[in-house]
Design an enzyme around this catalytic site. Sequence first.
Site, PDB file in Angstrom:
ATOM      1  N   HIS A  21       0.819  -1.290  -0.219  1.00 35.50           N
ATOM      2  CA  HIS A  21      -0.061   0.108   0.073  1.00 35.50           C
ATOM      3  C   HIS A  21       0.977   1.095   0.215  1.00 35.50           C
ATOM      4  CE1 HIS A  21      -3.923  -2.135   1.146  1.00 35.50           C
ATOM      5  NE2 HIS A  21      -3.261  -3.129   1.033  1.00 35.50           N
ATOM      6  N   ASP A 111      -6.323   5.609   1.598  1.00 41.08           N
ATOM      7  CA  ASP A 111      -6.281   4.016   0.949  1.00 41.08           C
ATOM      8  C   ASP A 111      -7.711   3.834   1.097  1.00 41.08           C
ATOM      9  OD1 ASP A 111      -6.013   1.253   1.016  1.00 41.08           O
ATOM     10  OD2 ASP A 111      -3.799   1.802   1.503  1.00 41.08           O
ATOM     11  N   THR A 133      -5.658  -0.117  -3.811  1.00 39.68           N
ATOM     12  CA  THR A 133      -4.215  -0.912  -3.921  1.00 39.68           C
ATOM     13  C   THR A 133      -4.403  -2.078  -4.621  1.00 39.68           C
ATOM     14  OG1 THR A 133      -3.803  -1.517  -1.965  1.00 39.68           O
ATOM     15  CG2 THR A 133      -3.074   0.844  -2.590  1.00 39.68           C
ATOM     16  N   HIS A 336       2.437 -14.737  -4.279  1.00 38.39           N
ATOM     17  CA  HIS A 336       1.414 -14.887  -3.389  1.00 38.39           C
ATOM     18  C   HIS A 336       0.462 -14.181  -3.819  1.00 38.39           C
ATOM     19  CE1 HIS A 336       2.770 -11.109  -2.077  1.00 38.39           C
ATOM     20  NE2 HIS A 336       1.732 -10.646  -1.572  1.00 38.39           N
ATOM     21  N   TRP A 339      -1.045  -7.649  -5.257  1.00 31.80           N
ATOM     22  CA  TRP A 339      -1.621  -6.872  -6.614  1.00 31.80           C
ATOM     23  C   TRP A 339      -0.303  -6.064  -7.155  1.00 31.80           C
ATOM     24  CZ3 TRP A 339      -4.213  -7.553 -10.659  1.00 31.80           C
ATOM     25  CH2 TRP A 339      -4.623  -6.426 -11.472  1.00 31.80           C
ATOM     26  N   ASN A 340       0.449  -5.674  -6.190  1.00 33.24           N
ATOM     27  CA  ASN A 340       1.860  -4.856  -6.579  1.00 33.24           C
ATOM     28  C   ASN A 340       2.759  -5.789  -7.497  1.00 33.24           C
ATOM     29  OD1 ASN A 340       1.670  -1.974  -5.729  1.00 33.24           O
ATOM     30  ND2 ASN A 340       1.096  -3.343  -3.888  1.00 33.24           N
ATOM     31  N   GLU A 344       3.715  -5.723 -11.143  1.00 36.72           N
ATOM     32  CA  GLU A 344       5.254  -5.483 -11.489  1.00 36.72           C
ATOM     33  C   GLU A 344       5.385  -6.848 -12.493  1.00 36.72           C
ATOM     34  OE1 GLU A 344       6.794  -5.467  -7.466  1.00 36.72           O
ATOM     35  OE2 GLU A 344       5.834  -3.636  -7.186  1.00 36.72           O
ATOM     36  N   ASP A 360      -7.203  -9.903  -1.333  1.00 38.29           N
ATOM     37  CA  ASP A 360      -7.045  -9.619  -2.717  1.00 38.29           C
ATOM     38  C   ASP A 360      -6.527 -10.820  -3.651  1.00 38.29           C
ATOM     39  OD1 ASP A 360      -4.616  -8.708  -1.961  1.00 38.29           O
ATOM     40  OD2 ASP A 360      -4.512  -7.180  -3.531  1.00 38.29           O
TER      41      ASP A 360
HETATM   42  N1  UDP Z   1       8.806  -6.404  -2.353  1.00 39.65           N
HETATM   43  C1  UDP Z   1      10.368  -6.157  -2.433  1.00 39.65           C
HETATM   44  N2  UDP Z   1      10.958  -7.006  -2.109  1.00 39.65           N
HETATM   45  C2  UDP Z   1      10.742  -8.262  -1.956  1.00 39.65           C
HETATM   46  C3  UDP Z   1       9.355  -8.556  -1.779  1.00 39.65           C
HETATM   47  C4  UDP Z   1       8.457  -7.650  -2.027  1.00 39.65           C
HETATM   48  O1  UDP Z   1      10.493  -4.959  -2.646  1.00 39.65           O
HETATM   49  O2  UDP Z   1      11.631  -8.754  -1.385  1.00 39.65           O
HETATM   50  C5  UDP Z   1       7.793  -5.289  -2.912  1.00 39.65           C
HETATM   51  C6  UDP Z   1       7.278  -5.749  -4.089  1.00 39.65           C
HETATM   52  O3  UDP Z   1       8.098  -5.178  -5.183  1.00 39.65           O
HETATM   53  C7  UDP Z   1       5.588  -5.166  -4.145  1.00 39.65           C
HETATM   54  C8  UDP Z   1       5.364  -4.802  -2.590  1.00 39.65           C
HETATM   55  O4  UDP Z   1       6.928  -5.279  -1.871  1.00 39.65           O
HETATM   56  O5  UDP Z   1       5.709  -3.643  -4.666  1.00 39.65           O
HETATM   57  C9  UDP Z   1       4.391  -6.060  -2.285  1.00 39.65           C
HETATM   58  O6  UDP Z   1       3.383  -5.913  -2.600  1.00 39.65           O
HETATM   59  P1  UDP Z   1       2.173  -6.916  -2.925  1.00 39.65           P
HETATM   60  O7  UDP Z   1       1.027  -6.131  -3.191  1.00 39.65           O
HETATM   61  O8  UDP Z   1       2.667  -7.606  -3.975  1.00 39.65           O
HETATM   62  O9  UDP Z   1       2.085  -7.830  -1.636  1.00 39.65           O
HETATM   63  P2  UDP Z   1       1.723  -7.600  -0.006  1.00 39.65           P
HETATM   64  O10 UDP Z   1       2.875  -7.535   0.754  1.00 39.65           O
HETATM   65  O11 UDP Z   1       0.711  -6.205   0.106  1.00 39.65           O
HETATM   66  O12 UDP Z   1       1.125  -8.729   0.390  1.00 39.65           O
END
Ligand code: UDP
Length: 361
Positions: A21, A111, A133, A336, A339-340, A344, A360
């Site tokens: 987020h 958010d 997000t 997992h 969404w980010n 990506e 999500d």
């Molecule tokens: N990320 C990172 N390094 C890691 C693991 C994750 O920089 O070793 C970043 C990834 O690029 C993304 C964010 O952490 O932008 C994780 O967001 P996401 O929505 O995928 O999952 P959440 O952590 O919210 O479950």
Amino acid sequence: MEPLESKAPHVLIFPLPAQGHVNSMLNLAQLLSLAGLNITFLKTDHNHNFLVLHSNILHRFACFPGFQFKSIPDGLPDDHPRAGVRFMEMFDSFELLNTATGQSVTCIIADGILSFPIDVGNELGIPVIHLRTGSACYFLACFCIQDMIEAGELPIRASNLADLDLQLVANKTRQSLRAHALILNMFEDLEGRVLSHIHAKCPKIYTIEPLHAILKSKLEYKTTLLQSRSQNSLFKVDKSCMVWLNAQPLKSIIYVSFGSITIMTKDKLMEFWYGLVNSKKRFLWAIRPDLVIQIDGEGQIPVELVEGTKDRGYMVGWVPQEEVLVHQAVGGFLTHSGWNSTLESIVVGVPMICWPYFVDQ
Ligand code: UDP
């Protein structure tokens, strides 16, 4: 920290305090700042401490005129876990908070999973825009799930509605109706078809093609600001993985990460680990220090795993994910499905094997 530019509108941005987020809302904050708006980015003290510890965020954002950070407590003790199901407890503590900025704010972008900023905005007479997000599909699913279960349109019993997490996300999502507008971080090509359904409920929607990709292309023209694409990380980034990747063959690596909130038992971890080693593929695995719930103490790691990992694997706590995904040695992503991470990976064309964990995903 730069003083606010007096004439430009002043936007207060407030993410849920979790890595994904914070990442997407910081990307939006930078884009709006580049467009000449004054920005106050509000984060929790807990997030602030980790961001300052693990990144040079204050130094980097000092280059953005009219950009300031502020922080507030999240209502939880410092040592309270903030991963897995404990993460959801933050919602309760947040509901107890109120945010007063002390400076004239033109608009709040909050958010989309937090509803109390709408009450604050209403009280202060400031329009509040929600940014979701997660994906547009997830928004629509949360919005409709209660009606669909009640109408018997899903193979789920009405008793499932008693699930507190389900209720929470469904209720919070409906609160977006009270927001002035809704921003979605998405590809129209991918999710365009659900937009008309969302539009029927929330007439003012702004869709932004993946925020991280737009920001990257904007910053490429502003070399002085390019370094602000560095990590805004809540975890200690281990860059040694890039050196390891440089020595690996083209598209040979499966990158493994379960994001910033997921937790798992040691048994589950071992299952993944055996799977990776037995696949005989090379792998890079980001294992956060708080990923595994230790129930029976450390235990011994079987020798075949140690050997298999020495030969073909590399494990670190946290990687610079966007850099990893674009690396030529990476050929796949076991994710997992945050969404980010999904966006990506799609942007750089890396195929995914998905292990959805919660909400999500
Ligand atoms: N990320 C990172 N390094 C890691 C693991 C994750 O920089 O070793 C970043 C990834 O690029 C993304 C964010 O952490 O932008 C994780 O967001 P996401 O929505 O995928 O999952 P959440 O952590 O919210 O479950």
